[in-house]
Motif scaffolding. Structure first.
Motif, short mmCIF file in Angstrom:
data_model
loop_
_atom_site.label_atom_id
_atom_site.label_comp_id
_atom_site.label_asym_id
_atom_site.label_seq_id
_atom_site.Cartn_x
_atom_site.Cartn_y
_atom_site.Cartn_z
N LEU A 279 2.45 9.08 5.93
CA LEU A 279 2.44 9.45 4.52
C LEU A 279 1.82 10.82 4.34
O LEU A 279 2.32 11.66 3.59
CB LEU A 279 1.63 8.40 3.75
N ILE B 293 -3.32 25.61 -7.12
CA ILE B 293 -4.60 25.93 -6.47
C ILE B 293 -5.73 25.12 -7.11
O ILE B 293 -6.55 24.50 -6.43
CB ILE B 293 -4.91 27.43 -6.59
N VAL C 76 3.67 13.89 2.53
CA VAL C 76 3.08 14.50 1.33
C VAL C 76 2.77 15.97 1.58
O VAL C 76 3.05 16.83 0.74
CB VAL C 76 1.79 13.74 0.93
N TRP D 247 -6.94 7.07 -0.36
CA TRP D 247 -6.21 7.93 -1.30
C TRP D 247 -6.87 7.99 -2.67
O TRP D 247 -6.39 8.67 -3.56
CB TRP D 247 -4.77 7.44 -1.44
N PHE E 16 4.31 22.08 -15.69
CA PHE E 16 4.84 23.41 -15.39
C PHE E 16 5.82 23.88 -16.47
O PHE E 16 5.84 25.02 -16.88
CB PHE E 16 5.60 23.40 -14.05
N GLU F 101 -12.97 29.56 -12.35
CA GLU F 101 -11.61 29.22 -11.91
C GLU F 101 -10.70 28.97 -13.11
O GLU F 101 -9.52 29.33 -13.11
CB GLU F 101 -11.68 27.99 -10.99
N ARG G 100 -7.21 31.00 -14.15
CA ARG G 100 -5.94 30.30 -14.34
C ARG G 100 -5.44 30.44 -15.78
O ARG G 100 -4.24 30.55 -16.02
CB ARG G 100 -6.07 28.82 -13.98
N VAL H 28 0.62 3.50 8.48
CA VAL H 28 1.58 4.23 7.66
C VAL H 28 0.95 5.48 7.06
O VAL H 28 1.63 6.46 6.81
CB VAL H 28 2.07 3.34 6.52
N VAL I 74 5.46 23.51 -2.56
CA VAL I 74 5.18 23.78 -3.97
C VAL I 74 5.13 25.27 -4.31
O VAL I 74 5.79 25.72 -5.24
CB VAL I 74 3.90 23.06 -4.43
N ASN J 21 3.14 6.52 -6.85
CA ASN J 21 2.19 7.36 -7.55
C ASN J 21 2.39 8.83 -7.30
O ASN J 21 2.21 9.65 -8.17
CB ASN J 21 0.77 6.98 -7.14
N MET J 22 2.77 9.11 -6.07
CA MET J 22 3.05 10.50 -5.74
C MET J 22 4.12 11.03 -6.67
O MET J 22 4.03 12.10 -7.24
CB MET J 22 3.58 10.61 -4.30
N THR K 175 1.50 3.98 -3.20
CA THR K 175 1.12 5.38 -3.16
C THR K 175 2.33 6.27 -3.35
O THR K 175 2.24 7.29 -4.01
CB THR K 175 0.43 5.71 -1.83
N PHE L 88 -5.99 10.38 -6.12
CA PHE L 88 -5.41 9.84 -7.35
C PHE L 88 -6.38 9.89 -8.53
O PHE L 88 -6.02 9.53 -9.63
CB PHE L 88 -4.90 8.42 -7.12
N MET M 109 0.84 -1.20 0.00
CA MET M 109 0.00 0.00 0.00
C MET M 109 0.87 1.24 0.00
O MET M 109 0.68 2.16 -0.79
CB MET M 109 -0.89 -0.04 1.25
N VAL M 110 1.89 1.22 0.88
CA VAL M 110 2.73 2.41 0.99
C VAL M 110 3.53 2.63 -0.28
O VAL M 110 3.58 3.73 -0.83
CB VAL M 110 3.72 2.28 2.15
#
Lengths: 404, 319, 288
Positions: B9, B33, B13, B248, A20, A93, A97, B5, B20, A8-9, A5, B252, A1-2
């Motif tokens: 996390l 934003i 994060v 999560w 960017f 919004e 942007r 965990v 940022v 993915n982060m 993620t 995602f 699980m950890v």
């Protein structure tokens, strides 16, 4: 699980970083093009409006500049346009942007405005901060805040609600004198546009001695107007005003034709000046009044309508379209005189005189005030009838002839 | 359970995300934003809808309450106080709505929640036109992009933390029971009404806050701008895409979709709708349980293979 | 005044009913929550426009081309997109979520295609509405025909559902999808036919809609929402309920506009809708 993620982060962070840094072009010393950006509603609820007035004129202008060999610079050279266009999906919004993106990421030289009152006001502080002139052709000058002194780079090409209702009232009390019974029935759409106009209409008409016998508002999205028109018809008023949006304008007119409701003055809102308004009514719209109008005796205007028809496939609408195109011509001429320095161009727009499709234009207090405030369908064209002292003004046709 | 965990996390994060804004310019901040806004919305939405499996389209009603509170009070009160008031309004509204909707389920709840948002918009419009005589309000509140970003981050963290806390406690058990079978849960002694109401209230308050926090970016609001149903739809899609039943999942779903939208609208401004539509259809076929589940499944398979490989060695020796 | 409000309301409600019938069949029998329903309606409007431009037909004759096309298109749609999802769900509740997501995508896709082909502005054609006089109230012929069509289709379907073998099979598929195959009913064939019938009704609605006023690629959303409200009020899958709810909403709109305040017509619609749901959580005309 950890692990999942975390990986993915990283992926997400990577995507973000890529987004960017996406395509910041390396720009040399020598200018090869002028970057013009805009963000308008290509999808969503505002798309019909933007697709009728803003987008076609932006495209037409770009095509015209291209045909002329590029945008003229003070030194006489010409630079090609590079257009960057985004879609705000009718979300506020997104439009905010989008402006940040155009100004800071794409670093465009000039930004053309989005469509509509709300979105133009939403971005006004940003345009001011980033130093871009904002030439607004799809909104009245707001009446509850002093937008012009707040944002000195805003320029307004549609006038105020006050102007439009004033011009209408004047025609009613001069050319319409003795024609009507001085009674008015008004329906208005419950939105910024309708409310501003109806407030002014009440003041002006009552001051001119016109009695308002019916005054109702209806929500956006109303589909059936039989009940409202029955009431207006039953009210005995000779003057009918619908301060409406395009779908309503079409429906109201169809309903009036259907039931043979033919008051002496028939005035409808946005959409009346669209060419499709005449088309769907088989051209039987003689005498209908609305905001705007054009002077189609001007060769420049005729040429504009022709070019628009050729490129877009349909003639322009006869209110905001020609003014949006005018604002673009002003921008073009200001750049030709002062170059790409935005502050200088802004100053030039505010103080210079320009030759445009609607004639010579000089802004006063960041506003274009010399414009058609009342138009009428006459012989298949929506022509300007007020202010009557304007060159090219036609005589109002009163009372309105039958629907035929 | 495995989830000790997650809090760690979250901390990591958040620390990264908090940095940022220091690294980007205006557009980057705008992107951050926008993304954080949807992450916060989707996570808050999933707080109620994830475990109970009730698909709510009332998101924009609460979002709009938040924005309008700022528009009405912006000139008179400090921003943080306005946020507190917005939260109270959200809480109150969520109780009213919650009590009203408790009897509904399935598609009835979906359409009810949508109808509710539309009715709120209609009533507000009518009120503004006929009572205050204006429509459209200006927001001149001095809150800059950095503050907005950090406040949205805080809402997102709150949503995730509450979810994590619920998942591991008694409430989580009760909620999951409701999601599996409401009648069984009721028989097992779960106070279904109270649990649902509590979740709905928490979720709604957070959504209201998101609307309030974002409002200063727009200068001008109208009912049609802040009660735009697209916001409800996007929230649902994002959360479901990621997998609303997982902690999560909404994150995602929201983050990649947001950047995808942004990229599409820049790269293909005229074909945005078509490509988006095709992508959606593709996603439903490829990620039936949400992106997160698909990834998890894939990793489990890899892990299973690895363990099998490890076990096979002694077997070979035996042979 | 009262009489004319009544007539206006009923005729308006009739058009709503035409829009809602297709959706209620699609959801009730095929179990597909079709969020792209309004786009199918608008597709019918665009097709009408094309037919009129290409062949110089009048909109009523266009029905003969557009409606079968709507049937065929929805038939294909079910076979290619919905059927695999249905098979995957294996009769579980997942089909509902999946169909919402996939038709949401379809909605974007169709809107994009319309905008690309016709532009995002208004499309319409020249057409003089014939007024029909009912007891002194003039109503548009197109609306009246829409309403009559809805009634005819609605009652034909209702009758078919109640009295024929086909209808019995349909009802079996709708209410007990798990057991229908046991008595030799082909679930898929019936679901596909139902979905396609819904599509044909949507197309008919589109033809009628295009007669009132110009339309845009984004108009479909409003149609979907109105239709959703109606079918939920009437009770999902309940044909008679949908027609009754549609007529009721038409009367409410006309009545509130005439007697209370036109500014509150839509608010009243939703308020009544919410009240009905609270009072009868499964719709006005469904048991339980």
């Amino acid at each position: 699980m950890v692990e999942i993620t975390r990986r993915n982060m990283l992926m997400a962070a990577g995507t973000a970083a890529a987004a960017f840094s996406l395509g910041l072009p390396a720009r040399g010393e020598e200018r090869k093009s002028v970057r013009i950006g805009y963000i308008v509603s290509k999808t969503g609820v505002n798309a019909p409006g933007a697709g009728t007035t803003s987008i076609p004129n932006y495209e037409l202008w770009a095509a015209d500049v291209k045909a002329a060999g590029g945008l003229a610079m003070p030194d006489g050279s010409r630079l090609p346009l590079e257009i960057i266009a985004y879609d705000d999906r009718s979300q506020t919004e997104e439009v905010v942007r989008g402006i940040e993106r155009l100004a800071r990421h794409d670093k465009v030289d000039f930004i053309l405005p989005p469509w509509g009152t709300g979105f133009n006001l939403a971005i006004a502080p940003l345009m001011d901060r980033f130093g871009y002139p904002q030439l607004i052709g799809t909104s009245f000058v707001p009446h509850r805040i002093d937008a012009i002194s707040k944002w000195k780079r805003t320029f307004w090409f549609l006038g105020t609600a006050d102007d439009y209702m004033g011009a209408f009232t004047k025609v009613i009390s001069t050319a319409g004198k003795g024609v009507t019974n001085n009674k008015a029935a008004i329906i208005s759409v419950a939105d910024g546009f309708g409310i501003e106009l109806v407030e002014e209409a009440r003041k002006k008409l009552e001051a001119a001695g016109v009695e308002i016998v019916m005054d109702k508002s209806y929500p956006i999205g109303t589909q059936d107007f039989s009940a409202l028109l029955n009431e207006a018809s039953g009210s005995g008023a000779d003057i009918f005003m619908a301060l409406s949006y395009p779908p309503d304008t079409f429906a109201i007119t169809k309903q009036a034709r259907l039931t043979g409701y033919n008051p002496k003055v028939f005035y409808t809102g946005v959409g009346t000046s669209f060419p499709i308004y005449s088309d769907i009514n088989e051209g039987q719209v003689e005498g209908v009044m609305s905001l705007g109008g054009i002077d189609n005796s001007r060769p420049e205007m005729q040429a504009y309508v022709e070019r628009h028809e050729k490129l877009i496939g349909a003639p322009p609408d006869y209110w905001a379209s020609s003014l949006i195109y005018t604002s673009l011509q002003i921008l073009e001429q200001a750049i030709a005189r002062r170059g790409l320095d935005r502050d200088a161009v802004t100053e030039e727009i505010a103080t210079g005189s320009f030759e445009t499709i609607v004639g010579a234009v000089k802004l006063t207090g960041n506003r274009m005030s010399d414009l058609w405030l009342l138009g009428q369908w006459q012989h298949g064209t929506f022509v300007g009838i007020a202010p009557s002292e304007r060159q090219g003004a036609r005589t109002p046709l009163l009372p309105k002839p039958a629907w035929a | 359970m495995k989830d000790r965990v997650s809090p760690l996390l979250i901390v990591v994060v958040v620390a990264v995300l908090a940095l940022v804004p220091l690294a980007v310019e205006d557009y980057g901040l705008g992107l951050a934003i926008g993304a954080m806004g949807y992450i916060a919305l989707a996570s808050s939405w999933a707080l109620f809808s994830g475990p109970t499996r009730y698909i709510s389209l009332a998101t924009v009603a609460f979002f709009g309450f938040g924005s309008y509170t700022v528009a009405v009070l912006g000139d008179y009160l400090p921003f943080l106080l306005i946020l507190a008031i917005a939260a109270l309004i959200g809480l109150f509204a969520s109780f009213v709505v919650g009590f009203a909707t408790l009897r509904l389920a399935g598609i009835y709840f979906v359409v009810f929640s949508f109808g509710l948002a539309e009715m709120v918009r209609q009533l507000l419009t009518w009120y503004e036109v006929n009572v205050t005589g204006t429509l459209g309000r200006y927001i001149f509140v001095d809150v800059d992009g950095f503050d907005i970003y950090y406040m949205l981050l805080a809402v997102a963290v709150a949503a995730l933390a509450i979810r994590w806390w619920i998942d591991r406690g008694r409430l989580g058990l009760a909620v999951r029971a409701i999601g599996d079978d409401e009648a069984v849960a009721r028989h097992a002694g779960v106070d279904v009404t109270r649990v649902k109401l509590a979740l709905f209230a928490m979720s709604s308050v957070l959504i209201t806050l998101v609307g309030a926090i974002q409002a200063p970016r727009w200068t001008y609001v109208e009912p049609s701008i802040v009660f735009n149903p697209t916001i409800s739809f996007l929230t649902v899609i994002m959360a479901l895409l990621g997998g609303a039943s997982r902690l999560w999942g909404p994150v995602f779903g929201a983050a990649p979709l947001f950047f995808l939208f942004e990229w599409l609208s820049g790269r293909f401004p005229d074909h945005y709708s078509i490509i988006l539509g095709l992508l959606f259809i593709g996603i439903v076929f490829l990620f039936p349980e949400g992106v997160l589940a698909r990834i998890e499944e894939f990793l489990n398979r890899v892990r299973a293979q690895r363990t099998r490989a490890a076990k096979e060695v002694p077997n070979e020796r035996l042979a | 005044m009262l009489l004319s409000t009544l007539i206006v309301g009923l005729v308006l409600g009739g058009t709503f009913a035409l829009m809602a019938l297709g959706l209620t069949i699609q959801y009730g029998v095929a179990r597909v929550m079709n969020l792209a329903y309004g786009e199918l309606v608008i597709g019918g409007s665009f097709l009408t426009y094309l037919t009129i431009m290409a062949f110089g037909l009048d909109p009523f004759s266009a029905l003969a081309i557009v409606v079968p096309f709507g049937y065929a298109a929805s038939y294909m749609l079910y076979a290619t997109v919905m059927r695999p999802l249905e098979r995957r769900s294996g009769g579980s509740g997942r089909l509902e979520v999946d169909s919402i997501l996939v038709t949401f995508g379809l909605m974007f896709l169709l809107q994009g295609i319309y905008a690309l082909s016709f532009g995002s502005g208004f499309t319409g054609y020249s057409w003089l509405e014939l007024p029909v006089d009912i007891l002194g109230t003039k109503v548009a012929a197109s609306r009246l025909i829409g309403a009559l069509l809805a009634l005819a289709v609605g009652s034909a379907l209702f009758f078919a559902m109640q009295k024929t073998r086909w209808g019995m099979a349909m009802r079996a598929v709708a209410s007990r999808p798990g057991f229908a195959p046991l008595v030799g009913i082909d679930n898929e064939r019936h679901a596909r036919a139902a979905f396609a019938t819904g599509g044909a009704l949507a197309a008919a609605g589109g033809v009628i809609l295009s007669m009132f006023q110009p339309f845009t690629p984004t108009d479909g959303v409003f149609v979907t929402m109105k239709a959703l409200v109606i079918i939920i009020m009437g009770g999902v899958g309940n044909l008679a309920g949908a027609i009754a709810a549609a007529l009721m909403l038409g009367l409410i709109e006309a009545g509130v506009s005439a007697a209370v305040d036109p500014g509150l017509t839509l608010a009243a619609t939703y308020a009544i809708f919410l009240a009905v749901l609270l009072w009868r959580p499964n719709g006005l005309f469904n048991r339980g």
